[in-house]
Structures are given as structure tokens and as C-alpha cells.
Design an enzyme around this catalytic site. Sequence first.
Site, PDB file in Angstrom:
ATOM      1  N   ARG A  76       0.798  -1.217   0.000  1.00  0.00           N
ATOM      2  CA  ARG A  76       0.000   0.000   0.000  1.00  0.00           C
ATOM      3  C   ARG A  76       0.838   1.277   0.000  1.00  0.00           C
ATOM      4  NH1 ARG A  76      -0.685   0.999   5.724  1.00  0.00           N
ATOM      5  NH2 ARG A  76       1.338   0.716   6.682  1.00  0.00           N
ATOM      6  N   ASP A 248      -1.549  -1.561  12.949  1.00  0.00           N
ATOM      7  CA  ASP A 248      -2.608  -1.135  13.868  1.00  0.00           C
ATOM      8  C   ASP A 248      -3.268  -2.354  14.510  1.00  0.00           C
ATOM      9  OD1 ASP A 248      -2.086   1.442  12.964  1.00  0.00           O
ATOM     10  OD2 ASP A 248      -3.648   1.331  11.429  1.00  0.00           O
TER      11      ASP A 248
END
Length: 293
Positions: A76, A248
Site C-alpha cells: 500500500r 494497527d
Amino acid sequence: VEYIAGGATQNSIRVAQWMLQDTHPGISAYAGCVGKDEFGAALQNAASGAGVKCLYQVSEDKPTGTCAVLIQDAERSLVANLAAAEQFKIAHWSEPAQQAAINSASIFYMASFFLTHSTDSAELIGKHCSENGKIFCVNLAAPFLVDFFGTQLDTIMPHVDFLFGNETEAASLAKAKGWVNAAGEPVSTAECARLAARAPKANGSRPRVVVFTQGSESTCVACCENLVVYPVEALARELLIDTNGAGDAFVGGFLSQLVQGKELSECVRAGHFSARIIIQRSGCTMPAKSDFK
């Protein structure tokens, strides 16, 4: 293109609450700043849908922050428009709902993105933790934050009980601190974790724990003079969908066990579990139920 409501810190809290939904429902809350728009509503729905209480400050003149995500071959790139996210003010902590949450919470978690605009708020929470024997967790979050907001990071570091990051962020931290080898290159991720763990703390009775992930390689955990390296279970390449939110999710899983007083090894195992789930899905999304045992 699939829209997934999120935000680094909120995603971690969502994952932690997902892991705790059956045993500790509704024990988490999240504070940040959003605008009066559909994206703010989407963020609130994503959080509250996972059982996280929203304590948002609402900007009257800025839209909710957004982020463009480009994914190619499961990797990403991100471009963010922070907008309202940069409007958070320390005065928000003085409101009754926020005061109640601060006083009742035992663990606080923050990504260093917060240091670009509200270091005073972060320092207030850090001092509260140091003075009241609570746990303050911080994520380095991105190399540029270490490079350009090092002074702000130094301000809160004495209060940090758990420091999270990945190998590239660790390299930036080592370079910024002058922790280099004979060739002038940043020390290894493991050695950086060891050195960061020994940095001065305001609450000397609680040793700092540094947790640095290294993608699919391994996770380094340093505390005092001890360093443990935990291997990551291999995942077949064809099962990897999207690495967005993996870090995360790791923190969320880790926190879900930390809040229960589990050993560090169990916290890391939970972090690896949740990250493994997230990278097999698009965006930071989870199944309805966690089957972590």
C-alpha cells in the site's frame, strides 16, 4: 475501490475491543477530532459498531480527515488530508465525559501522528499516567514523525511505558539518536529496541517495554536488559490481500491481552493473530467474532 472507515489509532482500539467483545464488552473509548460530515459519521459508526465509545471533538469549519490508499500486489501507499484531525485542542480533555474516561482508564494508547498538532494534549495524558501508575502506550507510527517531530517525541518519551513501531521506524529512531554501528549505519532493530527501552523514564518503578515488528520476519520485545525475538507464522502469499492496517491490528491484539494483565508472550501472540486476520481482508476489517484462544 472499497471505503473502509478507520484511522490508525481508532483501528487499533477497534481491533482490541473486537478481541474483547465476549469477555470485556464496551471497555474502550476513543478521542479525536472529526468534522460535521458523512466521513465523521462513518468513523463513529465503525467505532461504535465495534463497541468503542466515541469521545470526538467536532470541528465547525474543517471536514473529517481522509486518506487515499493505493494497493498494488497487496502493498500500500497512503496520501492523507488531515483536515479536522489537526484541530484537536487540549481543552477537550476538560469536558465531563472526557474527564470521566481519563479517570477510569488504566491504559492509554496514542499514535505519534497526534504530535504534529497537539503535543500538549499528549503530554497531559503522559503525565497523568506517570503520576497515577497507569500505562501510556505510544506508536512511532511513521519514519517522518521521528525525523521531523523528534522534539515533540522527546517531550512525551519519559512517560512512555510501551513503545511500538516497525523496522523502518526503528531505523529512523536509531539514526535520530545517533545509535549507529561502526559503518555509521543505524543499529539493528533489536539493538534499537534495547536502547529505547533503557531511555530515561518519569515513572522509574515501571520499566519501559519496546515492541518493534518486522513484517513477516519477527517481532522484537525489549525490557530492561532483556530482549526476546518472537517468530511470525508464515502466511501463503496467495492469502495476503492487503497489508493496510496490519501494524494497527497488531497493537490492538497486543493491547487486548495487556489490559487483562497477560504475559508479554501472550500479548505478542494476540498481536500476531489479529495482524494475520487483517492482512487476509480488504482494509482494517474483522470477522463478526474473534476465535482467538
